[in-house]
Design an enzyme around this catalytic site. Structure first.
Site, PDB file in Angstrom:
ATOM      1  N   ASP A 454       0.799  -1.233   0.000  1.00  8.98           N
ATOM      2  CA  ASP A 454       0.000   0.000   0.000  1.00  8.98           C
ATOM      3  C   ASP A 454       0.820   1.267   0.000  1.00  8.98           C
ATOM      4  OD1 ASP A 454       0.941  -0.502   2.597  1.00  8.98           O
ATOM      5  OD2 ASP A 454      -0.570   0.792   3.448  1.00  8.98           O
ATOM      6  N   ARG A 458       7.054   4.412   3.418  1.00 13.09           N
ATOM      7  CA  ARG A 458       7.069   4.539   4.869  1.00 13.09           C
ATOM      8  C   ARG A 458       7.179   3.184   5.570  1.00 13.09           C
ATOM      9  NH1 ARG A 458       1.192   6.396   4.394  1.00 13.09           N
ATOM     10  NH2 ARG A 458      -0.091   4.606   4.964  1.00 13.09           N
ATOM     11  N   ASP A 459       7.106   3.220   6.871  1.00 12.88           N
ATOM     12  CA  ASP A 459       7.270   2.012   7.686  1.00 12.88           C
ATOM     13  C   ASP A 459       5.942   1.250   7.757  1.00 12.88           C
ATOM     14  OD1 ASP A 459       5.953   3.912   9.169  1.00 12.88           O
ATOM     15  OD2 ASP A 459       7.067   3.563  11.021  1.00 12.88           O
ATOM     16  N   GLU A 460       5.544   0.673   6.638  1.00 10.61           N
ATOM     17  CA  GLU A 460       4.294  -0.094   6.600  1.00 10.61           C
ATOM     18  C   GLU A 460       4.414  -1.152   5.508  1.00 10.61           C
ATOM     19  OE1 GLU A 460      -0.460   0.805   6.111  1.00 10.61           O
ATOM     20  OE2 GLU A 460       0.850   2.383   6.831  1.00 10.61           O
ATOM     21  N   TRP A 524     -12.750  -4.681   2.968  1.00  9.04           N
ATOM     22  CA  TRP A 524     -11.447  -5.316   3.159  1.00  9.04           C
ATOM     23  C   TRP A 524     -11.609  -6.836   3.143  1.00  9.04           C
ATOM     24  CZ3 TRP A 524     -12.258  -0.382   3.801  1.00  9.04           C
ATOM     25  CH2 TRP A 524     -11.206   0.517   3.638  1.00  9.04           C
ATOM     26  N   GLU A 737      -2.099   8.630  -1.764  1.00  4.31           N
ATOM     27  CA  GLU A 737      -2.991   8.008  -0.784  1.00  4.31           C
ATOM     28  C   GLU A 737      -4.157   8.921  -0.438  1.00  4.31           C
ATOM     29  OE1 GLU A 737      -2.619   5.772   3.541  1.00  4.31           O
ATOM     30  OE2 GLU A 737      -1.096   7.232   2.964  1.00  4.31           O
ATOM     31  N   HIS A 758       0.243   5.053  -3.845  1.00  3.59           N
ATOM     32  CA  HIS A 758      -0.808   4.274  -3.192  1.00  3.59           C
ATOM     33  C   HIS A 758      -1.857   3.975  -4.261  1.00  3.59           C
ATOM     34  CE1 HIS A 758      -1.716   3.523   1.149  1.00  3.59           C
ATOM     35  NE2 HIS A 758      -2.919   3.263   0.682  1.00  3.59           N
TER      36      HIS A 758
END
Length: 861
Positions: A454, A458-460, A524, A737, A758
């Site tokens: 996604d 970044r930290d994801e 989801w 995003e 994103h």
């Protein structure tokens, strides 16, 4: 020479080496002009033992069942096909294709995990190890295969030669249940006599830092281990097996630290380029040996991650303090390759970011990701280097410590993603829309990195199920992503909770209180029921639908229980229309649409898809049951959320889009009112976007199907914020995003969740392909195709092309003084329906056609 089919392909793989199924299905396409196939013959050559099926009547050419005895482990078979277009002579044989089984049985494995024996602190960065094995081959090599995987990441070398060109292997799966291994042909890397096999190791997803709020280490284990089995066949038929065991040695290499978020530090002073050769430095410490159940090993279902493109900087700016700021002109995912010379001990630091703020790297959106690579020079002349076990999302890079000026070609960005075959293209007369489409393509490339992620900066970087659910139609047009997503959906099934709950993201890692414990969430979790159907429609693989049916069924049954007899899913935690532009930066779920309206709408839609899937699979009982359930949910939806006039209780664009796109109206008058009201809402806001993750993929179709195509085009071509084209006017080269990730005043969105890459909001590209471009599948695998362009928005021409499982389908249209002219290509084995504005539908067969106001003719161009 007579026409012949294209080479046979196997399952969803780019080649047949190391296939993990004993009876791989076969596919082939036919060259233009062959005519309709009504029979075929398959030839299997098993090392000189030839088996031919004889003529098999039928038009099948996609996922045809394996026609002979199952493959044994390591068995290699050459496959050809020929076809008939009538009762006459067959075509020529296709060029030969080779399929070779991997290690199909657990007993085939003798390798065990081996790694560093020294003590490590599991709560800190750990210096990676390299492992190696010297061995001697006493006879010439006829064939050699390396079967390899790792707890962590690996890059293997044989006698100083890199094995393969893949990156971040073995990729990210739910390691405890499914650990992927790869098969390499290493025949040319070996020699009679002394040899050395070595591997670099990295933490990767296995034990590296992952996730939110500082992240979590050691999610899958604390060891960093190689599992490798080299099998050599000699000229006399004898074999030698070199497998990871206690005889291997481990030593530190020149990589000091490495992490997916953190970046990599490499000290070239500690590097021995010959370390994986018999001439290299031996020694090392005997490895520690672990254990692994070989029943968890799986072969790849799709292609690996690779470098697919090199990008040079478009500008290089030298700062007063000696730093260099590079702009590559494109937000991408990958890493930098540098070629540098300087004194020993010189430290070069590479930092990465997607955008600039006040002329410097904007690192706040990275959160905890340091995205920093460090290279320490050896001082022994020019060297070329790139990190091995990390990737960054960036358009801009800052280089500190470079000795002197940057020469042209000294720094190159290497684009990395799963190396899927490109299958879809679109362009039109509007340059802004073309850039929007390119942004969608680049966001897919940057986020399809072994799993569908996604936000690559970044930290994801997690496999969010909702993002993929809305984007799957677009993804499956642009790239052959079936194998990759089939593998990921297998992990969705593994991670599904016993009650049917589908996690927010897969693979599951620890999350904050919003995501843990896992709760069922509409849009989801619906990936389980909706995405297999999309993949079946686009790729024609019924077995893929069958494999994932149980996951979707468990999901729908769970929602059925949660909703209860009233069929309304109006309880529990929901994200609703996530990132509705009206939501505050710190609460993206606070949307203008009732989140339970969204949940119940998705309940009906997933039940409907489950009914369709059951019907395709021949389960008439399940088809009837879930079809009835879908109708009951739709009726309950209308009773709760639709007023007698057709107005929705949530008078929002997303509410109307959900009801219209999911077919939840049964009264034509109500449906038309809803479409009119949706159009009015859009125009009241000057055709600016007012939808989030749920409504955005649906709104253009909802408008188009209710007679408001002009309003859909107004939405598409709006450039004020929020809109699809606003980021384009701000120089975006990927999908953002948030609609206002970069605000009109040039400042960054203050939210802590702001990514510039994103793909979810780029799901509008599916509408571009089907409506503006005018091409869509009307039966699985594009066996039948609708060519129905619907122009508007000042767009005067469009070109759309897709590589279907049967071959190339294409539509190019342009407006003329007397109407429209369309050029249509239909693959062999398929049929098309051409419907131009103001004309009756026209049925066409394979080949090239021109349709305009003067009628149909064969295109001789």
């Amino acid at each position: 020479m007579s026409l012949q089919p294209a080479p046979v392909s196997f399952e969803h793989l780019p080649d047949g080496l190391g296939i993990g199924v004993a009876e791989p299905r076969l596919s082939w396409s036919l060259p233009s002009g062959t005519g309709a196939q009504d029979g075929y013959e398959i030839e299997l050559d098993r090392d000189g033992r030839v088996h031919r099926t004889g003529r098999i009547d039928g038009a099948d050419q996609v996922f045809v069942p394996w026609p002979g005895e199952p493959l044994a482990s390591r068995e290699r078979v050459t496959v050809r096909v020929r076809m008939w277009t009538g009762s006459g002579e067959p075509s020529g044989w296709s060029p030969p294709s080779v399929v070779e089984a991997g290690l199909l049985e657990p007993a085939d494995w003798s390798a065990v995990p081996v790694g560093a024996p020294w003590p490590e602190n599991p709560d800190s960065d750990r210096r990676p190890a390299r492992v190696r094995k010297d061995f001697t081959l006493v006879r010439p090599v006829a064939r050699a295969r390396l079967y390899i995987t790792a707890h962590g990441l690996y890059e293997a070398e044989l006698n100083g030669h890199r094995v393969g060109d893949d990156a971040l292997s073995p990729g990210w799966t739910v390691y405890g249940h499914r650990l992927r291994y790869y098969t390499y042909d290493v025949t040319d890397h070996l020699t009679e006599g002394a040899n050395t096999l070595g591997a670099w190791l990295g933490d990767g997803w296995y034990r590296g830092l992952l996730g939110f709020d500082g992240g979590t280490r050691n999610i899958y284990g604390t060891d960093q281990s190689l599992i490798a089995q080299l099998e050599v066949t000699h000229d006399d038929g004898t074999t030698t097996v070199i497998a990871t065991d206690r005889s291997w040695t481990a030593a530190f290499g020149p990589i000091l630290t490495s992490g997916l978020y953190e970046g990599e530090t490499f000290d070239a002073r500690l590097d021995d380029p010959d370390w994986a050769t018999p001439q290299g430095m031996g020694g090392g410490t005997p490895v520690t040996v672990g254990s692994r159940d070989p029943r968890t090993f799986v072969a790849p279902q799709g292609p690996p991650v690779r470098c697919t493109q090199e990008v040079a900087p478009v500008t290089v700016t030298r700062k007063d303090d000696g730093r260099h700021l590079l702009d590559f002109g494109q937000n991408l995912v990958g890493r930098l390759r540098i070629t540098v010379d300087g004194p020993a001990g010189t430290t070069i630091t590479l930092r990465h970011a997607e955008v600039l703020e006040d002329g410097e790297l904007a690192t706040r959106p990275l959160r905890g990701a340091q995205a920093t690579d460090t290279y320490i020079l050896a001082g022994d002349g020019p060297r070329t280097w790139q990190p091995r076990f990390t990737l960054h999302g960036f358009r801009h890079a800052e280089i500190t410590g470079w000795p002197g000026d940057l020469a042209e070609g000294a720094v190159t960005a290497l684009v990395h993603h799963t190396d899927m075959r490109r299958t879809g293209w679109f362009e039109c007369s509007d340059d802004l829309v073309n850039r929007l489409h390119e942004n969608v393509v680049w966001s897919m490339r940057g986020n399809f990195v072994d799993i569908p992620t996604d936000c690559p900066a970044r930290d994801e970087r997690l496999g969010w199920t909702g993002d993929l659910q809305v984007f799957a139609p677009t993804a499956s047009f642009l790239y052959d992503c079936a194998g990759m997503l089939d593998s990921w959906l297998a992990d969705v099934a593994v991670e599904q909770l016993p009650d049917g709950t589908v996690p927010w993201y897969v693979p599951v890692i620890p999350g904050g209180p919003q995501w843990t414990p896992i709760q069922p969430g509409a849009a989801w979790g619906d990936v389980a029921a909706l995405t297999p159907w999309v993949l079946y429609q686009r790729f024609g693989d019924r077995e893929l639908l069958r494999r994932h049916f149980a996951t979707g069924r468990a999901w729908v049954d769970l929602i059925d229980r949660l909703a209860g007899p009233d069929r309304l899913w109006d309880s529990g935690y929901q994200l609703g229309d996530w990132l509705d532009p009206s939501a505050p930066p710190d609460d993206p779920a606070a949307t203008r649409t009732d989140r339970y309206l969204v949940a119940t709408g998705y309940f009906a839609w997933s039940a409907r898809h489950l009914a369709w899937s059951a019907g395709e699979l021949g389960d008439t009982e399940a088809a009837q049951r879930y079809g009835t359930l879908a109708e009951e949910v739709a009726q309950a939806f209308r009773g709760r959320y639709v007023l007698p006039s057709g107005r929705m209780t949530s008078d929002s664009p997303t509410a109307y889009s959900v009801a219209l796109a999911f077919g939840l109206f049964d009264d034509p008058a109500q449906r038309q009112y809803a479409g009119d009201r949706l159009a009015a809402l859009v125009l009241e806001d000057n055709a600016r976007i007012a939808t989030g993750f749920v409504g955005t993929p649906l709104i253009c179709d909802a408008l188009t199907d209710t007679g408001h195509l002009d309003v859909a085009y107004r939405l598409l071509t709006q450039t004020e914020c929020p809109s699809w084209l606003y980021p384009v006017t701000q120089g975006a080269t990927t999908i953002w995003e948030r609609w206002d990730s970069l605000r009109p005043d040039g400042t960054l969105n203050p939210g802590g969740m702001t990514s510039f890459n994103h793909y979810a909001l780029g799901a509008v590209a599916d509408w571009l392909h089907r409506v503006v471009g005018g091409m869509s599948a009307t039966s699985p695998g594009y066996r039948t195709i609708a060519f129905r362009p619907r122009p508007g928005g000042g767009i005067t021409w469009a070109n759309t092309r897709h590589e279907t499982p049967y071959g190339t389908a294409a539509l190019s249209w342009e407006l003329t003084a007397v109407g429209m002219t369309a050029r249509v290509t239909v693959p062999e084995g398929c049929r098309g329906t051409v419907e131009l504005p103001g004309r009756e539908p026209l049925d066409v067969g394979p080949g090239d056609h021109v349709v305009d106001t003067g009628g149909l003719r064969r295109d001789a161009a």
